[in-house]
Design an enzyme around this catalytic site. Structure first.
Site, short mmCIF file in Angstrom:
data_model
loop_
_atom_site.label_atom_id
_atom_site.label_comp_id
_atom_site.label_asym_id
_atom_site.label_seq_id
_atom_site.Cartn_x
_atom_site.Cartn_y
_atom_site.Cartn_z
N ARG A 177 38.47 30.92 42.63
CA ARG A 177 39.36 31.76 43.45
C ARG A 177 40.59 31.01 43.98
O ARG A 177 41.69 31.54 43.88
CB ARG A 177 38.59 32.42 44.60
CG ARG A 177 37.39 33.27 44.14
CD ARG A 177 36.83 34.15 45.24
NE ARG A 177 37.73 35.23 45.54
CZ ARG A 177 38.49 35.28 46.60
NH1 ARG A 177 38.43 34.35 47.52
NH2 ARG A 177 39.31 36.30 46.78
N CYS B 165 40.10 18.46 35.00
CA CYS B 165 41.39 17.91 34.56
C CYS B 165 42.50 18.95 34.56
O CYS B 165 43.03 19.31 33.49
CB CYS B 165 41.22 17.29 33.19
SG CYS B 165 39.92 16.05 33.24
N GLU B 166 42.81 19.49 35.70
CA GLU B 166 43.90 20.46 35.88
C GLU B 166 44.42 20.26 37.31
O GLU B 166 43.62 20.14 38.24
CB GLU B 166 43.36 21.91 35.83
CG GLU B 166 42.59 22.28 34.60
CD GLU B 166 43.34 23.21 33.68
OE1 GLU B 166 44.47 23.62 34.01
OE2 GLU B 166 42.78 23.50 32.61
N GLU C 192 31.54 51.78 46.51
CA GLU C 192 31.10 50.66 45.65
C GLU C 192 31.50 49.30 46.23
O GLU C 192 32.31 48.59 45.64
CB GLU C 192 31.74 50.81 44.27
CG GLU C 192 31.39 52.08 43.55
CD GLU C 192 32.25 52.31 42.30
OE1 GLU C 192 33.24 51.57 42.10
OE2 GLU C 192 31.93 53.23 41.54
N1 LLP Z 1 34.30 49.19 41.91
C1 LLP Z 1 35.05 48.85 40.85
C2 LLP Z 1 35.30 49.84 39.80
C3 LLP Z 1 35.60 47.54 40.76
O1 LLP Z 1 36.35 47.20 39.71
C4 LLP Z 1 35.34 46.61 41.80
C5 LLP Z 1 35.91 45.25 41.75
C6 LLP Z 1 34.52 47.01 42.87
C7 LLP Z 1 34.03 48.31 42.90
C8 LLP Z 1 34.17 46.10 44.02
O2 LLP Z 1 35.28 45.62 44.71
P1 LLP Z 1 35.07 44.79 46.07
O3 LLP Z 1 34.38 45.70 47.06
O4 LLP Z 1 34.23 43.60 45.76
O5 LLP Z 1 36.43 44.42 46.47
N2 LLP Z 1 37.64 38.43 41.45
C9 LLP Z 1 38.42 39.00 42.52
C10 LLP Z 1 37.97 40.43 42.84
C11 LLP Z 1 37.97 41.34 41.63
C12 LLP Z 1 37.43 42.72 41.93
C13 LLP Z 1 37.26 43.51 40.69
N3 LLP Z 1 36.75 44.83 40.86
C14 LLP Z 1 38.34 38.07 43.73
O6 LLP Z 1 37.72 37.01 43.64
O7 LLP Z 1 38.96 38.35 44.77
#
Ligand code: LLP
Length: 395
Positions: A304, A334-335, A266
C-alpha cells in the site's frame, strides 16, 4: 488506529499480549490480528447498517480462512470477485445464498460455477449479461451501475466515475435492464460500489439519489427492481481522528430513501483494517544525507505505501527515550519505492528492535506477493490475549 494496541510501560501490547512475545514465538516479519478489533467493528456495522439491510464482507480485503470463519460466524455474507474467493467463502462456512459475485472480468467457467452453486451475480456489462443468459435463463441478477460520482479518494481506488472500467454508466442502465429481461434473466437488483477509503457521506448521498431515480424510472417502465446493493468503501482513519460514520449512512438511508427496497452493503476495510499489525525487525541503520532504517518486511509484504503512497503509522514495539530523529523506514526489496514511511520522527531504533506497522489488516497480506523470491508471511490471530498461528510461513 487499532484501539487494541497500547503501551504498558515501554512495551507495545496487543490485547494484553506484548507484541515482542509474538515476534519471539513466530519470527518476523509477521502479520498479527486482533479478534476483538474485528468483533468491535463487526458489532458497529451490525448495530447500524445491519438493522436496515444485509452485510456482506468483501473477501478481497483479507481472505485468511480463520478470519473468514470469525466474520461469517457473526452473520456476515460474502462479496467475492473470483472463483478462489467464492471457494474460500464456502469453505469458511458462508452459505451460498449469502454470497454475491462481482467483478468486471468473470470467465465463463467462473460464471458457470457460481450459477451451479446458486450464487447471486452482479453483472458489469451487457456482454456479461448475455453470457449469463446463455448459461441459465431465469437467473436473478444484479446490474452494477456506475453512477458517475467522484468519491474523492485515491485515483486507483475510485470506481464510480465514467473514466473507470466498473459497471454500466447510469445513462445506459435502462437499456441494460431491458436487454437482461429480453434475454430471459430477472434483473431485480441495482448494484454499485463507488470506491474505497471514502471518508465523507456526500458521495454516497449523490450516488444513492441517482440510483433511486433510476429505480423509479425502471419501475415505471415495468422492470421490478426490489434490491439495492450499496457496495462498500467505508473509510477508516490511519492516524488520529474518526472512521467513516456508518451511523450517518444508516440515518441517511432511513430518512431519505424509499422503504420497501432490500438493501445490502459490502464493507471490507472497515471490518479488518484496524485489526492487523505488521511486526518487522530492524536489520540495519544507514546514517548519511538521509537516515534509513532498513527492516525485514518489504513492499512485497505490504504494497500500500509503494502503490498508493498510503500512510500507516509506525510504532516502536519497545519505546526508547533517546532524542527523536528524522528517518525513512525502508524494506530490503530492490526498488526505491520499497519505503514504508518517509521523514518519521522517532528515537532511532537499534539493530534488532521491532517496529509495528499499524492498521494493515485490510489489503495487507491479501495484496502481498513473492517478488524478489521472498516467501509469503505467516499470520497470527490474537484472541483473549492468546496468539494462534493461522497461516504458516511461505503458504
Ligand atoms: N465491493 C466491491 C465491488 C469492491 O470492489 C470493493 C473493493 C469492496 C466492496 C470493498 O471495499 P472496502 O469496503 O474495503 O473499501 N487495495 C486498495 C482497496 C481496493 C478496493 C477494491 N474494491 C487499498 O489498499 O486501499
Amino acid at each position: 488506529m487499532n484501539n487494541d494496541l497500547n503501551y504498558q510501560g515501554s512495551d507495545l501490547m496487543l490485547d494484553r499480549l506484548p507484541l515482542a512475545d509474538v515476534a519471539k514465538e513466530f519470527g518476523t516479519p509477521v502479520y498479527v490480528y486482533s479478534a476483538s478489533s474485528i468483533r468491535r467493528q463487526a458489532a458497529r456495522l451490525m448495530r447500524s447498517l445491519g438493522t436496515i439491510g444485509s452485510l456482506r464482507y468483501a473477501v478481497k480485503a483479507n481472505a485468511n480462512p480463520a478470519l473468514l470463519s470469525l466474520i461469517f460466524s457473526m452473520g456476515f455474507g460474502a462479496d467475492t470477485v473470483s472463483r478462489g474467493e467464492i471457494q474460500a467463502a464456502l469453505d469458511a462456512g458462508c452459505p451460498a445464498d449469502r454470497i454475491v459475485f462481482s467483478g468486471v472480468g468473470k470467465t465463463p467457467e467462473e460464471l458457470a460455477f457460481a450459477l451451479d452453486q446458486g450464487i447471486f451475480i452482479n453483472a458489469e456489462s451487457e456482454e456479461e449479461l448475455a453470457a449469463i443468459a446463455r448459461l441459465q435463463t431465469g437467473a436473478h441478477v444484479g446490474i452494477r451501475i456506475n453512477p458517475g460520482v467522484d468519491a474523492h479518494t485515491h485515483q486507483y481506488v475510485t470506481t464510480g466515475t465514467e473514466e473507470t472500467k466498473f459497471g454500466i454508466p447510469i445513462d445506459a442502465a435502462p437499456d441494460a435492464f431491458r436487454l437482461a429481461m429480453d434475454a430471459g434473466l430477472v434483473p431485480d437488483t441495482i448494484s454499485t460500489h463507488i470506491g474505497s477509503q471514502i471518508t465523507s457521506l456526500e458521495p454516497y448521498r449523490k450516488s444513492l439519489a441517482r440510483l433511486v431515480e433510476l429505480r423509479d424510472s425502471l419501475m415505471s417502465d415495468g422492470i421490478p427492481v426490489s434490491a439495492l446493493d450499496v457496495g462498500g468503501g467505508f473509510g477508516i482513519t490511519y492516524d488520529e481522528g474518526a472512521d467513516f460514520s456508518v451511523e450517518d449512512l444508516q440515518a441517511l438511508l432511513h430518512r431519505d430513501f424509499p422503504q420497501g427496497i432490500q438493501l445490502s452493503f459490502e464493507p471490507g476495510r472497515y471490518l479488518v483494517g484496524h485489526a492487523g499489525t505488521l511486526v518487522t525487525r530492524v536489520l540495519y541503520r544507514k546514517r548519511h544525507a538521509t537516515t534509513f532504517v532498513v527492516v525485514d518486511a518489504g513492499m512485497n509484504d505490504l504494497i500500500r505505501p509503494a502503490l498508493y503512497r498510503a500512510h500507516h503509522a509506525i510504532l516502536p514495539v519497545t519505546r526508547r527515550d533517546s532524542e527523536p530523529v528524522l528517518c525513512d523506514i525502508v524494506g530490503p526489496v530492490c526498488e526505491s519505492a520499497d519505503c514504508f514511511a518517509r521523514d518519521v520522527h522517532m528515537p532511532l531504533p537499534e539493530q534488532g528492535d521491532l517496529l509495528a506497522i499499524c492498521d494493515t489488516g485490510a489489503y495487507g497480506w491479501s495484496m502481498s506477493s513473492t517478488y524478489n523470491s521472498r516467501p509469503l508471511l505467516p499470520e497470527v490471530l490474537v484472541e483473549d490475549g492468546e496468539p494462534a498461528l493461522i497461516r504458516e510461513h511461505g503458504q
